[in-house]
Design an enzyme around this catalytic site. Sequence first.
Site, PDB file in Angstrom:
ATOM      1  N   GLN A   1       0.812  -1.224   0.000  1.00 25.35           N
ATOM      2  CA  GLN A   1       0.000   0.000   0.000  1.00 25.35           C
ATOM      3  C   GLN A   1       0.844   1.273   0.000  1.00 25.35           C
ATOM      4  OE1 GLN A   1      -3.302  -0.163  -0.516  1.00 25.35           O
ATOM      5  NE2 GLN A   1      -2.845  -2.335  -0.704  1.00 25.35           N
ATOM      6  N   ASN A   2       2.152   1.145   0.109  1.00 25.22           N
ATOM      7  CA  ASN A   2       3.006   2.328   0.066  1.00 25.22           C
ATOM      8  C   ASN A   2       3.056   2.818  -1.380  1.00 25.22           C
ATOM      9  OD1 ASN A   2       5.437   4.051  -0.082  1.00 25.22           O
ATOM     10  ND2 ASN A   2       5.662   3.431   2.060  1.00 25.22           N
ATOM     11  N   ALA A   3       2.833   4.100  -1.580  1.00 21.61           N
ATOM     12  CA  ALA A   3       2.736   4.669  -2.928  1.00 21.61           C
ATOM     13  C   ALA A   3       4.082   5.097  -3.505  1.00 21.61           C
ATOM     14  CB  ALA A   3       1.778   5.864  -2.903  1.00 21.61           C
TER      15      ALA A   3
ATOM     16  N   SER B   1       4.912   8.872   1.410  1.00 16.20           N
ATOM     17  CA  SER B   1       4.316   7.876   0.512  1.00 16.20           C
ATOM     18  C   SER B   1       3.608   6.771   1.286  1.00 16.20           C
ATOM     19  CB  SER B   1       5.392   7.269  -0.386  1.00 16.20           C
ATOM     20  OG  SER B   1       6.365   6.579   0.382  1.00 16.20           O
TER      21      SER B   1
END
Length: 163
Positions: free
Chosen positions: A38-40, A138
């Site tokens: 889920q880290n962008a 992020s």
Amino acid sequence: MKKLAFGPVVDDQTRLLILGSLPGDASLKAAQYYAHPQNAFWRLIGGVIGRDLAALAYLDRLDALKGAGVGLWDVIASAERAGSLDAAIRSPEAADLVGLIDSLPTLRVVAFNGATAAKMGRRVLDGRGVTLIDLPSSSPAHARPLAEKVERWAVLKPFVALE
């Protein structure tokens, strides 16, 4: 539990250095920067350099960053932390940021991925002759819309080499 950062991902062509705080549990387990699904990060920096980094294997992502003149590291070398949240960091030991930036002949800008990285990194790097940019984290724990993060991270585009 004491957690250790990874080594820097840089070379002598690094113009932009992105500093996070300390890898989270998913990253430490995978031994990869920004491994939490889920880290962008990979989508955000991919947009900056014009590549779909999320679709690449990890080592290819790192090669693409280096090819664009982008390096990665963290402001914390080690710390006690339960879980992955920056708020849980205790007894941080600073990374040798000055030593690293002094070894990068083409470095023009340092960008901080999140408030913790900015707070700690600015203490060390203010006045060192390099442009400093604060970015929204992020991390999925930093609840801002992705579109807002994309817009804010776009400020990095002038500092990268597009392929």
